[in-house]
Design a protein around this motif. Sequence first.
Motif, PDB file in Angstrom:
ATOM      1  N   VAL A  70       0.843  -1.197   0.000  1.00  0.00           N
ATOM      2  CA  VAL A  70       0.000   0.000   0.000  1.00  0.00           C
ATOM      3  C   VAL A  70       0.875   1.242   0.000  1.00  0.00           C
ATOM      4  O   VAL A  70       1.726   1.412   0.885  1.00  0.00           O
ATOM      5  CB  VAL A  70      -0.924   0.020   1.236  1.00  0.00           C
ATOM      6  CG1 VAL A  70      -1.813   1.263   1.212  1.00  0.00           C
ATOM      7  CG2 VAL A  70      -1.769  -1.242   1.313  1.00  0.00           C
ATOM      8  N   GLY A  71       0.665   2.118  -0.968  1.00  0.00           N
ATOM      9  CA  GLY A  71       1.266   3.447  -0.920  1.00  0.00           C
ATOM     10  C   GLY A  71       0.508   4.291   0.079  1.00  0.00           C
ATOM     11  O   GLY A  71      -0.662   4.613  -0.134  1.00  0.00           O
ATOM     12  N   ASP A  72       1.164   4.646   1.185  1.00  0.00           N
ATOM     13  CA  ASP A  72       0.412   5.265   2.284  1.00  0.00           C
ATOM     14  C   ASP A  72       0.074   6.734   2.037  1.00  0.00           C
ATOM     15  O   ASP A  72      -0.681   7.340   2.805  1.00  0.00           O
ATOM     16  CB  ASP A  72       1.145   5.083   3.606  1.00  0.00           C
ATOM     17  CG  ASP A  72       2.409   5.922   3.749  1.00  0.00           C
ATOM     18  OD1 ASP A  72       2.796   6.613   2.774  1.00  0.00           O
ATOM     19  OD2 ASP A  72       3.016   5.892   4.835  1.00  0.00           O
ATOM     20  N   ALA A  73       0.614   7.327   0.968  1.00  0.00           N
ATOM     21  CA  ALA A  73       0.305   8.720   0.651  1.00  0.00           C
ATOM     22  C   ALA A  73      -0.781   8.848  -0.419  1.00  0.00           C
ATOM     23  O   ALA A  73      -1.058   9.956  -0.886  1.00  0.00           O
ATOM     24  CB  ALA A  73       1.570   9.449   0.197  1.00  0.00           C
ATOM     25  N   GLY A 115      -5.942   4.550  -0.668  1.00  0.00           N
ATOM     26  CA  GLY A 115      -4.866   4.361   0.291  1.00  0.00           C
ATOM     27  C   GLY A 115      -5.224   3.417   1.425  1.00  0.00           C
ATOM     28  O   GLY A 115      -6.082   2.534   1.287  1.00  0.00           O
ATOM     29  N   PRO A 116      -4.578   3.572   2.587  1.00  0.00           N
ATOM     30  CA  PRO A 116      -4.718   2.600   3.683  1.00  0.00           C
ATOM     31  C   PRO A 116      -6.139   2.275   4.118  1.00  0.00           C
ATOM     32  O   PRO A 116      -6.447   1.087   4.304  1.00  0.00           O
ATOM     33  CB  PRO A 116      -3.905   3.247   4.813  1.00  0.00           C
ATOM     34  CG  PRO A 116      -2.829   4.008   4.100  1.00  0.00           C
ATOM     35  CD  PRO A 116      -3.505   4.564   2.874  1.00  0.00           C
ATOM     36  N   PRO A 117      -7.051   3.236   4.284  1.00  0.00           N
ATOM     37  CA  PRO A 117      -8.396   2.833   4.716  1.00  0.00           C
ATOM     38  C   PRO A 117      -9.091   1.895   3.731  1.00  0.00           C
ATOM     39  O   PRO A 117      -9.712   0.902   4.129  1.00  0.00           O
ATOM     40  CB  PRO A 117      -9.146   4.168   4.841  1.00  0.00           C
ATOM     41  CG  PRO A 117      -8.069   5.188   5.067  1.00  0.00           C
ATOM     42  CD  PRO A 117      -6.920   4.717   4.242  1.00  0.00           C
ATOM     43  N   VAL A 118      -8.987   2.223   2.436  1.00  0.00           N
ATOM     44  CA  VAL A 118      -9.613   1.378   1.413  1.00  0.00           C
ATOM     45  C   VAL A 118      -8.940   0.013   1.371  1.00  0.00           C
ATOM     46  O   VAL A 118      -9.601  -1.039   1.288  1.00  0.00           O
ATOM     47  CB  VAL A 118      -9.536   2.054   0.029  1.00  0.00           C
ATOM     48  CG1 VAL A 118     -10.089   1.147  -1.057  1.00  0.00           C
ATOM     49  CG2 VAL A 118     -10.290   3.379   0.048  1.00  0.00           C
ATOM     50  N   LEU A 168       2.456  -4.491   3.321  1.00  0.00           N
ATOM     51  CA  LEU A 168       3.702  -3.739   3.299  1.00  0.00           C
ATOM     52  C   LEU A 168       3.340  -2.288   3.016  1.00  0.00           C
ATOM     53  O   LEU A 168       2.814  -1.973   1.943  1.00  0.00           O
ATOM     54  CB  LEU A 168       4.625  -4.275   2.208  1.00  0.00           C
ATOM     55  CG  LEU A 168       5.894  -3.459   1.935  1.00  0.00           C
ATOM     56  CD1 LEU A 168       6.830  -3.481   3.134  1.00  0.00           C
ATOM     57  CD2 LEU A 168       6.601  -3.966   0.678  1.00  0.00           C
ATOM     58  N   MET A 169       3.580  -1.418   3.968  1.00  0.00           N
ATOM     59  CA  MET A 169       3.291  -0.005   3.781  1.00  0.00           C
ATOM     60  C   MET A 169       4.498   0.695   3.164  1.00  0.00           C
ATOM     61  O   MET A 169       5.606   0.615   3.699  1.00  0.00           O
ATOM     62  CB  MET A 169       2.926   0.655   5.108  1.00  0.00           C
ATOM     63  CG  MET A 169       1.555   0.260   5.636  1.00  0.00           C
ATOM     64  SD  MET A 169       0.236   0.958   4.606  1.00  0.00           S
ATOM     65  CE  MET A 169      -1.217   0.284   5.460  1.00  0.00           C
ATOM     66  N   ILE A 170       4.277   1.351   2.048  1.00  0.00           N
ATOM     67  CA  ILE A 170       5.334   2.099   1.370  1.00  0.00           C
ATOM     68  C   ILE A 170       5.229   3.556   1.818  1.00  0.00           C
ATOM     69  O   ILE A 170       4.338   4.300   1.398  1.00  0.00           O
ATOM     70  CB  ILE A 170       5.204   1.981  -0.155  1.00  0.00           C
ATOM     71  CG1 ILE A 170       5.218   0.514  -0.580  1.00  0.00           C
ATOM     72  CG2 ILE A 170       6.316   2.763  -0.842  1.00  0.00           C
ATOM     73  CD1 ILE A 170       6.469  -0.247  -0.195  1.00  0.00           C
ATOM     74  N   GLU A 171       6.132   3.957   2.701  1.00  0.00           N
ATOM     75  CA  GLU A 171       6.095   5.303   3.254  1.00  0.00           C
ATOM     76  C   GLU A 171       6.324   6.324   2.156  1.00  0.00           C
ATOM     77  O   GLU A 171       7.326   6.290   1.434  1.00  0.00           O
ATOM     78  CB  GLU A 171       7.154   5.457   4.342  1.00  0.00           C
ATOM     79  CG  GLU A 171       7.111   6.795   5.044  1.00  0.00           C
ATOM     80  CD  GLU A 171       8.110   6.887   6.180  1.00  0.00           C
ATOM     81  OE1 GLU A 171       8.231   7.981   6.771  1.00  0.00           O
ATOM     82  OE2 GLU A 171       8.765   5.870   6.477  1.00  0.00           O
ATOM     83  N   GLY A 172       5.369   7.228   2.015  1.00  0.00           N
ATOM     84  CA  GLY A 172       5.449   8.239   0.967  1.00  0.00           C
ATOM     85  C   GLY A 172       5.027   7.739  -0.394  1.00  0.00           C
ATOM     86  O   GLY A 172       5.048   8.503  -1.366  1.00  0.00           O
ATOM     87  N   GLN A 201       3.542   1.063  -7.999  1.00  0.00           N
ATOM     88  CA  GLN A 201       4.541   0.276  -8.741  1.00  0.00           C
ATOM     89  C   GLN A 201       5.806   1.076  -9.016  1.00  0.00           C
ATOM     90  O   GLN A 201       6.850   0.496  -9.316  1.00  0.00           O
ATOM     91  CB  GLN A 201       3.962  -0.237 -10.067  1.00  0.00           C
ATOM     92  CG  GLN A 201       2.867  -1.269  -9.914  1.00  0.00           C
ATOM     93  CD  GLN A 201       1.487  -0.634 -10.006  1.00  0.00           C
ATOM     94  OE1 GLN A 201       1.256   0.443  -9.453  1.00  0.00           O
ATOM     95  NE2 GLN A 201       0.571  -1.286 -10.699  1.00  0.00           N
ATOM     96  N   GLU A 202       5.725   2.400  -8.927  1.00  0.00           N
ATOM     97  CA  GLU A 202       6.930   3.214  -9.087  1.00  0.00           C
ATOM     98  C   GLU A 202       7.900   3.005  -7.927  1.00  0.00           C
ATOM     99  O   GLU A 202       9.046   3.437  -7.992  1.00  0.00           O
ATOM    100  CB  GLU A 202       6.559   4.695  -9.229  1.00  0.00           C
ATOM    101  CG  GLU A 202       5.885   5.033 -10.555  1.00  0.00           C
ATOM    102  CD  GLU A 202       6.807   4.861 -11.750  1.00  0.00           C
ATOM    103  OE1 GLU A 202       8.039   4.947 -11.587  1.00  0.00           O
ATOM    104  OE2 GLU A 202       6.297   4.626 -12.862  1.00  0.00           O
ATOM    105  N   TRP A 203       7.463   2.352  -6.882  1.00  0.00           N
ATOM    106  CA  TRP A 203       8.320   1.878  -5.789  1.00  0.00           C
ATOM    107  C   TRP A 203       8.414   0.344  -5.870  1.00  0.00           C
ATOM    108  O   TRP A 203       8.538  -0.346  -4.867  1.00  0.00           O
ATOM    109  CB  TRP A 203       7.735   2.283  -4.443  1.00  0.00           C
ATOM    110  CG  TRP A 203       7.772   3.746  -4.141  1.00  0.00           C
ATOM    111  CD1 TRP A 203       8.661   4.388  -3.323  1.00  0.00           C
ATOM    112  CD2 TRP A 203       6.872   4.771  -4.605  1.00  0.00           C
ATOM    113  NE1 TRP A 203       8.382   5.723  -3.255  1.00  0.00           N
ATOM    114  CE2 TRP A 203       7.287   5.992  -4.036  1.00  0.00           C
ATOM    115  CE3 TRP A 203       5.765   4.775  -5.449  1.00  0.00           C
ATOM    116  CZ2 TRP A 203       6.639   7.201  -4.295  1.00  0.00           C
ATOM    117  CZ3 TRP A 203       5.114   5.975  -5.708  1.00  0.00           C
ATOM    118  CH2 TRP A 203       5.545   7.166  -5.134  1.00  0.00           C
ATOM    119  N   GLY A 204       8.392  -0.181  -7.092  1.00  0.00           N
ATOM    120  CA  GLY A 204       8.080  -1.583  -7.311  1.00  0.00           C
ATOM    121  C   GLY A 204       9.134  -2.603  -6.956  1.00  0.00           C
ATOM    122  O   GLY A 204       8.787  -3.732  -6.588  1.00  0.00           O
TER     123      GLY A 204
END
Length: 302
Positions: free
Chosen positions: A249-252, A257-260, A275-279, A285-288
């Motif tokens: 989950v991209g947390d930003a 985001g996280p609630p959904v 796995l939470m991706i900070e920012g 996937q750009e943090w893939g």
Amino acid sequence: MTVSALRTPEDRFENIPDFDYPVHYAEDLPGYEGLRASWVDAGPADADRTFLCLHGEPSWSFLYRKMMPVFLESGARVIAPDFFGFGRSDKPTEPETYSFDFHRDYILALVERLDLSNITLVVQDWGGLIGLTLPVDEGFRARLSRLIVMNTALGVGKSPSDGFMGWKNYAAATPDLPVGDLLARGTPQMTDEEKAAYDAPYPSIDYKMGTRRFPEMVPISPEMEGVELSLKAATYWSDEFTGASFMAVGDADPVLGPPVMNALRETINGCPEPLMIEGGGYFVQEWGEPIARAALHHFGDL
């Protein structure tokens, strides 16, 4: 079928960075005769498992360029289609061509054509809205083994978030969607070359009917196409799915985001803590690469 469509010139894809994979085309998929479908098919054709990577809107298979090398490193095959209206696939020009079933049935037809098995389904955004309904089809269900799910939802007849409604209204008011700039807005590491790659499929506004229609098609009202399938899919994932799953989950992300994603996680039988991706933004996937590595370690592939 006779569908009015545009085809992005090949030279628009000559300078795509970090995405030098074999591209395949077909113009004879059942139900889609005359429309050219495009997909990337990388890795051994006889691999014992396949990663089926479904992009969302307004992106295309290029979105998976940072995850694909990790999947390939594990010895797997990777299939990354472009939905009609996106990427290298043809772009229907009439709004009525676009429907939930039109795009869902395309993926089912392609999976059947390629005779994929032991599928790890990898989804985000519209890739999930459509992809998560695929196991309602018994033929696909028999081919499915695992799931990697990122920033998406099931279209069960209600809006997933206030952020989604804001996005839908923005897209409706912006027919010439600035695709590259839009993806870069929440992805500070994106280069100018990558932004240009996201713009490549769209030489002009005439090619952007898909980017306009997809936000309108999200099943947020009970009467909309896709709701019945999505409700059946929710039952499948909660009551029948027994495979391994992984969530990132991209947390930003203000839209999905996280609630959904926490609500979706409760729907997927056995889904571990995400796995939470900070920012991390909407297009996570750009943090893939770290996501793919974490998923494959979770599965025991690496």
